[in-house]
Design a protein around this motif. Structure first.
Motif, PDB file in Angstrom:
ATOM      1  N   LYS A 375      23.286  35.763  44.512  1.00 13.32           N
ATOM      2  CA  LYS A 375      24.587  35.095  44.385  1.00 13.32           C
ATOM      3  C   LYS A 375      25.676  36.105  44.700  1.00 13.32           C
ATOM      4  CE  LYS A 375      23.530  30.883  42.882  1.00 13.32           C
ATOM      5  NZ  LYS A 375      23.964  29.634  43.570  1.00 13.32           N
ATOM      6  N   CYS A 383      25.184  35.412  36.533  1.00 11.36           N
ATOM      7  CA  CYS A 383      23.995  36.149  36.964  1.00 11.36           C
ATOM      8  C   CYS A 383      22.961  36.189  35.832  1.00 11.36           C
ATOM      9  CB  CYS A 383      24.384  37.562  37.397  1.00 11.36           C
ATOM     10  SG  CYS A 383      23.065  38.504  38.184  1.00 11.36           S
ATOM     11  N   PHE A 396      17.994  41.992  36.344  1.00 13.88           N
ATOM     12  CA  PHE A 396      18.881  41.846  37.497  1.00 13.88           C
ATOM     13  C   PHE A 396      19.810  43.047  37.587  1.00 13.88           C
ATOM     14  CE2 PHE A 396      21.051  39.843  33.921  1.00 13.88           C
ATOM     15  CZ  PHE A 396      22.352  40.321  34.022  1.00 13.88           C
ATOM     16  N   PHE A 398      23.812  43.920  38.879  1.00 13.99           N
ATOM     17  CA  PHE A 398      25.074  43.218  39.093  1.00 13.99           C
ATOM     18  C   PHE A 398      26.144  44.206  39.528  1.00 13.99           C
ATOM     19  CE2 PHE A 398      29.130  41.413  37.602  1.00 13.99           C
ATOM     20  CZ  PHE A 398      29.085  40.185  38.264  1.00 13.99           C
ATOM     21  N   CYS A 405      24.955  39.458  42.674  1.00 19.66           N
ATOM     22  CA  CYS A 405      23.871  39.346  41.698  1.00 19.66           C
ATOM     23  C   CYS A 405      22.522  39.487  42.404  1.00 19.66           C
ATOM     24  CB  CYS A 405      23.952  37.992  40.999  1.00 19.66           C
ATOM     25  SG  CYS A 405      22.615  37.663  39.828  1.00 19.66           S
TER      26      CYS A 405
END
Length: 881
Positions: A375, A383, A396, A398, A405
């Motif tokens: 994203k 996210c 994840f 970020f 993301c």
């Protein structure tokens, strides 16, 4: 019992002979050479007397086909393999994932090859064939081939590579290698290599972690789609149709036996074997750094790059007791498993309550440089929610400045410790353990330690105030978000605003290097006290970051429209370009009118100071290495990047040196990022006197061949150890004692490119070499570089080689071109005008020469000197970093 009759003895002998005739001919039979034919059976047991199950060799005995056990006698895993005899190396195996026992059989029939178990269970076979098999051949190159009666190939082992390929073998587009689990277990391992249209990639867990062009010696030759990969005696190549090289990795001199192998540890290895010394030589290793291997330190282990990479755990994690890797310190939190995985124990988890452990900013992940965001332009909470709802997501990364993301799926690898803060912050998913044996959730049972939260009764005025503040916050948030998304959209469309009234929002540029505060750089440079260079757009200072890393800080001083555009270009281009021969942009600063760029520090300064200074003499091999490194860097800019980049200001001041004369090209402020449709329209004058190609002066289209011309001029200076336009050095007097020998003008001034041309025509190459070398270079070595340089400075751009061709000529893989006299005659005009103008105005008035040549040269007669004069104010607009 009576004596047997003679008839009984004869009958017994006949029975014995018949039995021997019915026993398969392969029973401990002789090893076949090159060919075997259908209705043939082999197993390790049947060929136990023949060198470990060998039943076929190539014509000269270089390779053998064998049913072979690479493990111990206790292991008893056998594989139908092709083996290089001298080095005892398996180059191909048929049944790697279903090993045989010593009694299982291989059968060659007219339908192909089949391996069956002793209990008649199927193990492996060749695919269906177009016609009947006439013979099985083991070629001298190691290729195992099934042939029909017309000698047409029906099936080849070269088309089904395992973890190794040899010289002459091709990997087609989409094909690849899969590592073995170990040298003794040939079953498929965790790593694979595949050939893509743009490069060759290493993968772990389905994600890329390295590619061929990351080799320090590798480079891209053409922007063309790759069709296959091949290995030969000179290098590793990714090829298009025919003989078009897209990417190449040159290799050392020829060897007796060379392979590419994807090792079980995830390294892509090019190795050669010497029959004389019986030793292996590892010629290329990728990745070169162990910390780039995804699982080097196990799950969540942190790899610290050093002379010998070490593993540790980050804050909040500890070493796992039973395996390599790290686990959470907290006893009620465990790392998750992917959807299709089974948890390490039977503990149940409350998956509705997912927590995230934030990693420190000095940790990165192996895949970050290859992934595109899942994203873009979102908030952290979006996210986090995206990962929480995906059972395959284990964490994840970020990027707050761009809202990018990146999800980590299926399996966690090692983290990488980096020196500078990372703009991608990592978050690892944690599952909360259910402790109760009955499976109930005790997350709310704290033994009476909960403090009851009293209800809060709000007065009407307080409620109104809170609602008002909430609405104001929402309005401000929406305005800020709208502005940021607008800027992000502009960046995606390539719209860089350069107007003086626009202050660019650097926080919204994705993928930027580290951003520093002005105070940080002021402290690092001790208030900009140590100047190490200067140019038209800025001054360069030496600095030391808090982690003791030395850097070069360029302080931009011209802050007009051009200065701002320069700054944006440097950030956008250099931050995304990575090559061993290009200077690395570590970070930047943008605070109000203060614009600074932070580069890696090169402790040997620039080439001009080393080449023309009074320090130690550059030996010939050092000069050659500098020439080759510069050529490789330019070749990468021209054809190795996603878009073509033309430097436009190649000169010794912009060639920086580090330890062991490692070469890096600097100063991309004058670069132009070109798309194919725009390249023919780039004609704005840029560059530095003495290195400008003739097309700058004729309003002709500028291309990558302009850099080639400048490189050729620099190469002549590297050979001679002197500026091309300067006073003659006594060391360059000719043999007859005449100070100019009748060459290149008269008096004390010399236009050296013309002198080099004349010496080339007379084959007097030692006259061109730097006299400070005192004969420590051969005429042949000088000839090679002078010819390359003269080819680069042809007047017609189309006649100049590409930088890829220059690299090939220097490395020896491409024949050295012959300079064309007709395209070098302009040097005679330059030389004559140089002599004339130096008498009138001094030897540094080079642009007066260019103006006069513009009107005198037959090839440029249509252009007036006034055209060249109009560019004089922008001729020298850059300096060293």
């Amino acid at each position: 019992m009576g004596q047997p009759s003679s008839s009984s003895i004869i009958f017994f002998i006949i029975i014995i002979l018949l039995l021997f005739n019915t026993i398969p001919s392969c029973f401990s039979g002789p090893i076949k050479t090159e060919f075997i034919y259908p209705n043939f059976t082999a197993s390790n047991f049947l060929f136990v007397d023949n060198s470990g199950g060998t039943f076929l060799t190539s014509r000269n005995g270089t390779y053998k086909a064998s049913i072979f056990n690479p493990g111990t006698d206790e292991q008893k895993n056998f594989y139908f393999s092709v083996i290089h005899v001298s080095s005892h190396t398996i180059i191909w195996s048929a049944n790697r994932n279903t090993p045989m026992s010593d009694s299982d059989e291989l059968n060659l029939t007219s339908n192909g090859i089949t391996i069956m178990g002793s209990n008649q269970n199927f193990i492996w076979s060749t695919p269906s064939l177009k016609s009947s098999v006439y013979a099985l051949q083991l070629k001298e190159n190691g290729n195992l081939v099934l042939l029909d009666k017309l000698n047409v190939s029906l099936w080849e082992s070269f088309d089904y590579a395992t973890d190794t390929i040899v010289v002459g073998q091709k990997l087609k587009l989409g094909g690849g290698l899969i590592s073995s689990k170990s040298d003794r277990d040939l079953s498929s391992g965790d790593y694979n290599f595949y050939v893509a249209k743009d490069d060759g990639y290493l993968q772990w867990n389905g994600l890329n972690y390295w590619k061929l062009t990351m080799y320090s010696a590798g480079f891209k030759d053409k922007n063309a789609p790759v069709k296959y990969m091949a290995l030969n005696s000179t290098g590793l190549y990714l090829m298009n149709d025919g003989l078009v090289v897209v990417i190449r990795v040159p290799l050392p001199s020829k060897s007796d036996f060379r392979i590419i192998k994807l090792e079980s540890n995830g390294k892509f290895m090019v190795s050669s074997y010497s029959d004389t010394t019986k030793e292996w030589n590892r010629e290329r290793i990728g990745p070169e750094n162990d910390c780039q291997i995804p699982s080097f330190c196990g799950r969540m282990g942190v790899c610290v790059e050093s002379a010998s990479s070490t593993c540790t755990c980050s804050s909040g994690f500890r070493s796992e007791s039973n395996s390599k890797g790290c686990e959470p310190v907290s006893s009620n939190s465990l790392l998750p498993s992917a959807c299709n995985s089974t948890a390490a124990n039977s503990t149940q988890f409350n998956l509705s309550e997912v927590k995230y452990a934030r990693l420190s900013s000095d940790l990165s992940y192996y895949v970050n440089q290859f992934l595109s965001p899942d994203k873009f332009g979102v908030e952290l909470s979006v996210c986090e929610d995206l990962c929480s709802k995906n059972c395959a997501c284990l964490g994840f990364f970020f990027v707050n400045t761009s809202g990018s993301c990146y999800l980590i799926r299926n399996q966690l690898g090692s983290m990488l410790s980096i020196n500078a803060p990372n703009d991608k912050l990592g978050y690892i998913k944690m599952n909360v353990e259910k402790r109760n044996g009955d499976g109930t959730d005790d997350s709310n049972d704290d033994g009476g330690r909960h403090i009851p939260i009293a209800p809060i009764v709000l007065l009407p005025s307080t409620a109104v105030l809170l609602v008002f503040l909430f609405l104001v916050a929402v309005i401000l948030y929406r305005r800020r978000r709208k502005k940021r998304l607008s800027v992000i959209k502009s960046i995606k469309l390539g719209r860089f605003e350069s107007s003086a009234s626009m202050e660019f929002d650097f926080n919204s540029i994705p993928g930027l290097p580290v951003r520093y505060d002005y105070s940080e750089l002021e402290a690092a440079t001790e208030k900009f006290s140590t100047q190490i260079g200067a140019g038209g757009f800025g001054t360069v200072y030496k600095g030391t970051l808090p982690d003791k890393t030395l850097v070069a800080v360029k302080k931009i001083i011209n802050l007009g429209v051009q200065g701002r555009k320069e700054f944006y270009t440097e950030i956008a281009i250099i931050g995304k370009v990575h090559h061993v021969n290009l200077v690395k942009l570590r970070g930047f600063c943008a605070e109000g009118q203060q614009k600074l760029l932070v580069y890696e520090f090169m402790n040997r300064s620039s080439l001009d100071r080393t080449l023309f200074g009074t320090g130690p003499v550059l030996e010939w091999q050092e000069r050659f290495d500098i020439a080759l490194g510069t050529a490789r860097g330019l070749a990468y800019l021209h054809s190795g990047c996603e878009h073509k980049i033309i430097h436009c200001d190649i000169k010794p001041e912009n060639i920086l040196l580090h330890d062991n004369f490692q070469v890096k090209i600097s100063d991309f402020g004058l670069s132009k990022l070109l798309s194919p449709e725009l390249s023919s329209h780039f004609t704005t004058m840029r560059g530095t006197r003495g290195y400008l190609a003739p097309e700058w002066l004729t309003s002709s289209a500028i291309s990558d061949k302009t850099d080639v011309y400048s490189y050729g001029m620099v190469l002549l200076e590297i050979v001679s150890g002197r500026k091309n336009c300067s006073m003659r050095s006594r060391g360059h007097s000719t043999e007859d004692g005449n100070s100019d020998g009748g060459h290149s003008g008269s008096g004390g001034n010399l236009y050296f490119p013309l002198f080099a041309l004349e010496m080339h025509e007379e084959k007097r190459y030692t006259e061109i070499a730097d006299p400070k070398l005192e004969g420590r270079v051969s005429s042949e070595e000088v000839e090679k570089l002078v010819k390359v340089a003269l080819c680069c400075v042809h007047e017609e751009p189309a006649l100049r080689p590409t930088m890829m061709n220059v690299v090939g000529m220097l490395e020896g893989g491409t024949p050295v071109g012959e300079p064309r006299p007709g395209s070098l005659n302009f040097l005679r005009f330059y030389g004559r005008r140089f002599t004339e103008s130096s008498v009138l105005a001094g030897s540094n008035n080079v642009f007066t020469i260019y103006e006069q040549v513009n009107t005198a040269s037959p090839s440029t007669a249509t252009n007036s000197s006034q055209t060249a004069h109009s560019y004089l104010s922008s001729q020298q607009i850059s300096g060293p970093r």
